[in-house]
Design a protein around this motif. Structure first.
Motif, PDB file in Angstrom:
ATOM      1  N   SER A   1      -3.323   2.860   5.862  1.00 36.10           N
ATOM      2  CA  SER A   1      -4.006   1.810   6.609  1.00 36.10           C
ATOM      3  C   SER A   1      -3.682   1.990   8.087  1.00 36.10           C
ATOM      4  O   SER A   1      -2.598   1.615   8.550  1.00 36.10           O
ATOM      5  CB  SER A   1      -3.546   0.431   6.115  1.00 36.10           C
ATOM      6  OG  SER A   1      -4.186  -0.599   6.846  1.00 36.10           O
TER       7      SER A   1
ATOM      8  N   ASP B   1     -12.046   5.802   3.751  1.00 33.72           N
ATOM      9  CA  ASP B   1     -12.495   4.458   3.379  1.00 33.72           C
ATOM     10  C   ASP B   1     -11.839   3.958   2.094  1.00 33.72           C
ATOM     11  O   ASP B   1     -12.412   3.145   1.369  1.00 33.72           O
ATOM     12  CB  ASP B   1     -14.024   4.416   3.213  1.00 33.72           C
ATOM     13  CG  ASP B   1     -14.761   4.889   4.450  1.00 33.72           C
ATOM     14  OD1 ASP B   1     -14.136   4.971   5.523  1.00 33.72           O
ATOM     15  OD2 ASP B   1     -15.961   5.181   4.349  1.00 33.72           O
ATOM     16  N   MET B   2     -10.627   4.431   1.833  1.00 37.08           N
ATOM     17  CA  MET B   2      -9.908   4.020   0.630  1.00 37.08           C
ATOM     18  C   MET B   2      -8.423   3.887   0.939  1.00 37.08           C
ATOM     19  O   MET B   2      -7.931   4.482   1.903  1.00 37.08           O
ATOM     20  CB  MET B   2     -10.110   5.019  -0.510  1.00 37.08           C
ATOM     21  CG  MET B   2     -11.545   5.266  -0.909  1.00 37.08           C
ATOM     22  SD  MET B   2     -11.709   6.298  -2.385  1.00 37.08           S
ATOM     23  CE  MET B   2     -11.344   5.080  -3.650  1.00 37.08           C
ATOM     24  N   LEU B   3      -7.721   3.122   0.113  1.00 38.42           N
ATOM     25  CA  LEU B   3      -6.276   2.982   0.217  1.00 38.42           C
ATOM     26  C   LEU B   3      -5.661   3.168  -1.164  1.00 38.42           C
ATOM     27  O   LEU B   3      -6.290   2.849  -2.180  1.00 38.42           O
ATOM     28  CB  LEU B   3      -5.880   1.614   0.783  1.00 38.42           C
ATOM     29  CG  LEU B   3      -6.142   1.368   2.276  1.00 38.42           C
ATOM     30  CD1 LEU B   3      -5.766  -0.068   2.636  1.00 38.42           C
ATOM     31  CD2 LEU B   3      -5.378   2.344   3.143  1.00 38.42           C
TER      32      LEU B   3
ATOM     33  N   GLN C   1      -8.161   2.334  -4.090  1.00 45.55           N
ATOM     34  CA  GLN C   1      -9.034   1.173  -3.955  1.00 45.55           C
ATOM     35  C   GLN C   1      -9.949   1.350  -2.751  1.00 45.55           C
ATOM     36  O   GLN C   1      -9.476   1.603  -1.643  1.00 45.55           O
ATOM     37  CB  GLN C   1      -8.206  -0.110  -3.788  1.00 45.55           C
ATOM     38  CG  GLN C   1      -7.214  -0.384  -4.913  1.00 45.55           C
ATOM     39  CD  GLN C   1      -7.906  -0.712  -6.214  1.00 45.55           C
ATOM     40  OE1 GLN C   1      -9.055  -1.149  -6.229  1.00 45.55           O
ATOM     41  NE2 GLN C   1      -7.200  -0.501  -7.327  1.00 45.55           N
ATOM     42  N   PRO C   2     -11.276   1.249  -2.924  1.00 43.24           N
ATOM     43  CA  PRO C   2     -12.191   1.371  -1.777  1.00 43.24           C
ATOM     44  C   PRO C   2     -12.076   0.164  -0.850  1.00 43.24           C
ATOM     45  O   PRO C   2     -11.910  -0.970  -1.299  1.00 43.24           O
ATOM     46  CB  PRO C   2     -13.570   1.456  -2.441  1.00 43.24           C
ATOM     47  CG  PRO C   2     -13.400   0.774  -3.760  1.00 43.24           C
ATOM     48  CD  PRO C   2     -11.988   1.036  -4.199  1.00 43.24           C
ATOM     49  N   THR C   3     -12.143   0.432   0.458  1.00 40.27           N
ATOM     50  CA  THR C   3     -12.059  -0.639   1.452  1.00 40.27           C
ATOM     51  C   THR C   3     -13.278  -0.694   2.360  1.00 40.27           C
ATOM     52  O   THR C   3     -13.544  -1.730   2.959  1.00 40.27           O
ATOM     53  CB  THR C   3     -10.804  -0.453   2.329  1.00 40.27           C
ATOM     54  OG1 THR C   3     -10.913   0.768   3.069  1.00 40.27           O
ATOM     55  CG2 THR C   3      -9.539  -0.408   1.469  1.00 40.27           C
TER      56      THR C   3
ATOM     57  N   SER D   1      -2.945   2.111  -3.896  1.00 34.64           N
ATOM     58  CA  SER D   1      -2.124   0.969  -4.280  1.00 34.64           C
ATOM     59  C   SER D   1      -0.720   1.423  -4.649  1.00 34.64           C
ATOM     60  O   SER D   1      -0.457   2.612  -4.835  1.00 34.64           O
ATOM     61  CB  SER D   1      -2.766   0.224  -5.453  1.00 34.64           C
ATOM     62  OG  SER D   1      -4.061  -0.221  -5.130  1.00 34.64           O
TER      63      SER D   1
ATOM     64  N   ASP E   1      -9.168   3.704   7.134  1.00 33.01           N
ATOM     65  CA  ASP E   1      -8.348   3.704   5.923  1.00 33.01           C
ATOM     66  C   ASP E   1      -8.488   5.044   5.222  1.00 33.01           C
ATOM     67  O   ASP E   1      -9.608   5.517   4.988  1.00 33.01           O
ATOM     68  CB  ASP E   1      -8.776   2.591   4.967  1.00 33.01           C
ATOM     69  CG  ASP E   1      -8.332   1.216   5.441  1.00 33.01           C
ATOM     70  OD1 ASP E   1      -7.429   1.165   6.298  1.00 33.01           O
ATOM     71  OD2 ASP E   1      -8.880   0.212   4.961  1.00 33.01           O
TER      72      ASP E   1
ATOM     73  N   ASN F   1       1.017   5.231   3.039  1.00 33.22           N
ATOM     74  CA  ASN F   1       0.237   4.080   3.486  1.00 33.22           C
ATOM     75  C   ASN F   1      -0.759   4.535   4.549  1.00 33.22           C
ATOM     76  O   ASN F   1      -0.386   4.783   5.700  1.00 33.22           O
ATOM     77  CB  ASN F   1       1.174   3.001   4.041  1.00 33.22           C
ATOM     78  CG  ASN F   1       0.443   1.703   4.317  1.00 33.22           C
ATOM     79  OD1 ASN F   1      -0.778   1.666   4.412  1.00 33.22           O
ATOM     80  ND2 ASN F   1       1.189   0.620   4.438  1.00 33.22           N
TER      81      ASN F   1
ATOM     82  N   THR G   1       0.823  -1.207   0.000  1.00 33.53           N
ATOM     83  CA  THR G   1       0.000   0.000   0.000  1.00 33.53           C
ATOM     84  C   THR G   1       0.857   1.257   0.000  1.00 33.53           C
ATOM     85  O   THR G   1       1.742   1.410   0.844  1.00 33.53           O
ATOM     86  CB  THR G   1      -0.923   0.014   1.222  1.00 33.53           C
ATOM     87  OG1 THR G   1      -1.726  -1.164   1.224  1.00 33.53           O
ATOM     88  CG2 THR G   1      -1.829   1.242   1.215  1.00 33.53           C
TER      89      THR G   1
ATOM     90  N   ARG H   1     -13.491   0.742   5.174  1.00 36.63           N
ATOM     91  CA  ARG H   1     -13.009   0.764   6.554  1.00 36.63           C
ATOM     92  C   ARG H   1     -12.757   2.207   6.971  1.00 36.63           C
ATOM     93  O   ARG H   1     -12.073   2.957   6.279  1.00 36.63           O
ATOM     94  CB  ARG H   1     -11.725  -0.067   6.663  1.00 36.63           C
ATOM     95  CG  ARG H   1     -11.133  -0.164   8.057  1.00 36.63           C
ATOM     96  CD  ARG H   1      -9.981  -1.169   8.060  1.00 36.63           C
ATOM     97  NE  ARG H   1      -9.324  -1.215   9.349  1.00 36.63           N
ATOM     98  CZ  ARG H   1      -8.259  -0.491   9.667  1.00 36.63           C
ATOM     99  NH1 ARG H   1      -7.721   0.343   8.769  1.00 36.63           N
ATOM    100  NH2 ARG H   1      -7.712  -0.583  10.859  1.00 36.63           N
TER     101      ARG H   1
END
Length: 246
Positions: free
Chosen positions: A104, A199-201, A72-74, A203, A79, A102, A32, A76
Motif C-alpha cells: 500500500s 491494483d491489489m494488496l 485482494q483487489p483494491t 492480506s 497498490d 505491504n 496487509t 488503486r
C-alpha cells in the motif's frame, strides 16, 4: 524437588512468551502483508559444577511463516501485491534496507514514492520520484510508467522500476519495526523473477482459527505447569511435616 520446580517454572515462563506471539498474530490478522510469527523451544541441561541433572527451556528458533496470503483487489493504482515469493525493498530511517510485503504505497508532497508509514520505496537506482498529477501504472515486473500531460496515449514514459528482492528465507530476520532484513544487515540484489500484481494488496497469512486454538492449548499447558509447581509445594510441605514428626 528443585528440579521439578525449576523445570515447571521455565516451562511456564516460555509458554507466556508463546502466548504473546499468538496474541501478536491475532492482532495483525488484518495487517496487509503480515507474516505470522512462531516460536520453537527445546529443553537443554543446566551445565554447572554438578552433574547436568536439571534442564530448562530455551527459545531455539523464532521464525515466520512465509506462506503468501490471499490477494485482494483494491482498484488503486498505487497498490501492489507480490505474486509468490519476493519482497519490496524500502529505505529505513537509518539508511539501511528493509523488506516488506505491504504494497500500500503513497506519494509525499515531493512526489517520492513511499509506504503508508513514510518510508521511501527503493527502485533499482534509489528512491523513486513520480511527476505530480500524472496517472501511472505499475507493470508485472515492477516497471512504473506514465503518460505525460498533453501526450498521446501511446506516448508511454518509463519512470523507474521497483526493486524487488527474493533473498533466502533462512537468511531473513524480523526487526522490531516489523520489517524483515538479512541476518548480516547486507543489502539485497534485485531479482527479475519476482512479479507484482497492480491494483491489489496481499492480506495477512494469519489464520484466526489456528491462532485461537493455539492460545487455548497454551492456556491449558500453563495451567499444567502451575499444577506441577503446586504439587511440588505440597510434597515439600508433607515431607517437612514427616521430618518434624521424626
Amino acid at each position: 524437588m528443585d528440579r521439578l520446580v525449576y523445570t515447571a517454572m521455565t516451562g511456564a515462563s516460555h509458554i507466556l512468551e508463546q502466548q504473546a506471539t499468538a496474541s501478536n498474530n491475532l492482532a495483525n490478522a488484518t495487517t496487509t502483508g503480515f507474516r505470522a510469527q512462531f516460536d520453537s523451544f527445546r529443553a537443554i541441561p543446566v551445565i554447572g559444577g554438578e552433574l547436568p541433572t536439571r534442564t530448562f527451556v530455551v527459545d531455539s528458533t523464532v521464525g515466520a511463516n512465509f506462506t503468501p496470503g490471499p490477494l485482494q483487489p483494491t482498484g488503486r493504482a498505487l497498490d501492489v501485491a507480490l505474486q509468490g515469493a519476493g519482497w519490496l525493498v524500502v529505505e529505513k530511517p537509518d539508511g539501511s534496507e528493509g523488506l516488506t510485503r505491504n504494497g500500500s504505497l503513497k506519494l509525499d508532497e515531493n512526489g517520492v514514492l513511499q509506504t503508508q508509514n513514510g518510508l521511501n520505496v527503493l527502485g533499482e537506482g534509489g528512491p523513486i520520484t513520480l511527476p505530480p498529477g500524472t496517472p501511472i501504472s505499475i507493470g508485472k515486473d515492477g516497471t512504473i510508467s506514465s503518460i505525460p500531460s498533453g501526450s498521446s496515449p501511446n506516448s508511454i514514459q518509463v519512470i523507474g522500476r521497483l526493486k524487488l528482492a527474493n533473498p533466502p528465507a533462512s537468511n531473513l530476520v524480523r526487526g522490531d519495526d516489523g520489517l524483515f532484513k538479512t541476518k548480516d544487515g547486507s543489502t539485497t540484489d534485485a531479482d527479475p523473477a519476482v512479479s507484482v500484481a497492480s491494483d491489489m494488496l496481499e492480506s495477512s497469512n494469519v489464520s484466526v482459527v489456528d491462532s485461537m486454538v493455539t492460545m487455548i492449548n497454551l492456556g491449558r499447558q500453563f495451567e499444567m505447569q502451575m499444577k506441577l509447581i503446586t504439587d511440588a509445594e505440597n510434597n515439600a510441605t508433607k515431607a517437612t511435616q514427616i521430618l518434624t514428626m521424626g
